[in-house]
Design a protein around this motif. Structure first.
Motif, PDB file in Angstrom:
ATOM      1  N   VAL A   1       0.856  -1.178   0.000  1.00 29.29           N
ATOM      2  CA  VAL A   1       0.000   0.000   0.000  1.00 29.29           C
ATOM      3  C   VAL A   1       0.895   1.232   0.000  1.00 29.29           C
ATOM      4  O   VAL A   1       1.570   1.517   0.983  1.00 29.29           O
ATOM      5  CB  VAL A   1      -0.926   0.029   1.235  1.00 29.29           C
ATOM      6  N   THR A   2       0.922   1.944  -1.112  1.00 25.51           N
ATOM      7  CA  THR A   2       1.684   3.186  -1.217  1.00 25.51           C
ATOM      8  C   THR A   2       0.760   4.265  -1.754  1.00 25.51           C
ATOM      9  O   THR A   2      -0.302   3.975  -2.306  1.00 25.51           O
ATOM     10  CB  THR A   2       2.867   3.042  -2.187  1.00 25.51           C
ATOM     11  N   THR A   3       1.175   5.511  -1.605  1.00 29.21           N
ATOM     12  CA  THR A   3       0.349   6.609  -2.116  1.00 29.21           C
ATOM     13  C   THR A   3       0.165   6.493  -3.621  1.00 29.21           C
ATOM     14  O   THR A   3      -0.951   6.648  -4.138  1.00 29.21           O
ATOM     15  CB  THR A   3       0.981   7.969  -1.772  1.00 29.21           C
ATOM     16  N   LYS A   4       1.234   6.187  -4.325  1.00 25.57           N
ATOM     17  CA  LYS A   4       1.143   6.063  -5.782  1.00 25.57           C
ATOM     18  C   LYS A   4       0.196   4.938  -6.179  1.00 25.57           C
ATOM     19  O   LYS A   4      -0.642   5.098  -7.073  1.00 25.57           O
ATOM     20  CB  LYS A   4       2.533   5.806  -6.370  1.00 25.57           C
ATOM     21  N   ALA A   5       0.297   3.802  -5.500  1.00 26.10           N
ATOM     22  CA  ALA A   5      -0.546   2.657  -5.835  1.00 26.10           C
ATOM     23  C   ALA A   5      -2.018   2.927  -5.521  1.00 26.10           C
ATOM     24  O   ALA A   5      -2.906   2.582  -6.305  1.00 26.10           O
ATOM     25  CB  ALA A   5      -0.066   1.416  -5.080  1.00 26.10           C
ATOM     26  N   VAL A   6      -2.273   3.552  -4.367  1.00 25.13           N
ATOM     27  CA  VAL A   6      -3.661   3.859  -4.002  1.00 25.13           C
ATOM     28  C   VAL A   6      -4.244   4.895  -4.958  1.00 25.13           C
ATOM     29  O   VAL A   6      -5.418   4.825  -5.328  1.00 25.13           O
ATOM     30  CB  VAL A   6      -3.755   4.345  -2.544  1.00 25.13           C
TER      31      VAL A   6
END
Length: 202
Positions: A97-102
């Motif tokens: 879960v990363t900002t880019k992925a979310v």
């Protein structure tokens, strides 16, 4: 912090919130639709809880696959739409879960729901919360914001979007059938989206 544990806790908090406050959604849908939204959603999250246990979901992708499958097997219109929405989270998050992925997940998910439901912002649907949340996450990714902060910003945007539906005349969904009777009622699908992002960070 372990991303897998976070994703599962996120899903479990969302499930618990729907179980706890599902009657609110039922009442909103009773006033602006056919009244079965809360019941269908409750069935979906209970099935999601079973799937999470049965599948032993150990990655964010697996967690949201379990949730997606539960919603896809739920009746009504909203269940399958949420199922497709969660599927995009499963695909984009994968193992972390990363900002880019979310941000990618939320953008793709909103686009899928808009395409399938033929809804735009302003139509008084779940899209009114999905799109602002996706925009907030995109902006957070541009700033390289940490994921917890990004998700809180998404929750705020989703709540603002949900609140905006109160005074709208529905253009899509069951609420569109009742015309002016749905004005003054927050769209339950949009509120569900806001609760989902709330659950991300507790």
């Amino acid at each position: 912090m372990d991303a897998t544990i976070d994703a599962r806790a996120w899903a479990e908090r969302f499930i618990a919130e729907i179980e706890r406050r599902g009657a609110v959604l039922t009442e909103l849908d009773r006033r602006a639709g056919d009244g079965d939204y809360g019941t269908n959603l409750g069935s979906a999250v209970r099935r999601a809880a079973v799937n999470l246990e049965a599948d032993g979901a150990d990655t964010p992708g697996a967690v949201f696959t379990a949730v997606s499958n539960a919603f896809l097997n739920t009746g009504g219109t909203s269940g399958p739409l949420f199922g497709m929405w969660f599927r995009e989270f499963a695909k984009a998050l994968g193992a972390e879960v990363t900002t880019k992925a979310v941000s990618e997940a939320a953008a793709n998910a909103a686009a899928v729901v808009q395409r399938l439901g033929k809804a735009e912002v302003g139509h008084k649907t779940m899209v009114d919360a999905m799109v602002p949340a996706a925009r907030a996450l995109a902006e957070a990714a541009e700033r390289d914001t940490d994921v917890a902060t990004a998700l809180r910003e998404a929750a705020t945007a989703a709540h603002e979007g949900a609140a905006s539906t109160e005074d709208l005349l529905a253009r899509r969904g069951r609420a569109s059938y009742v015309g002016e009777h749905a004005r003054g009622v927050v769209d339950p699908g949009a509120l569900t989206v806001a609760w989902f992002f709330d659950a991300a960070t507790g």
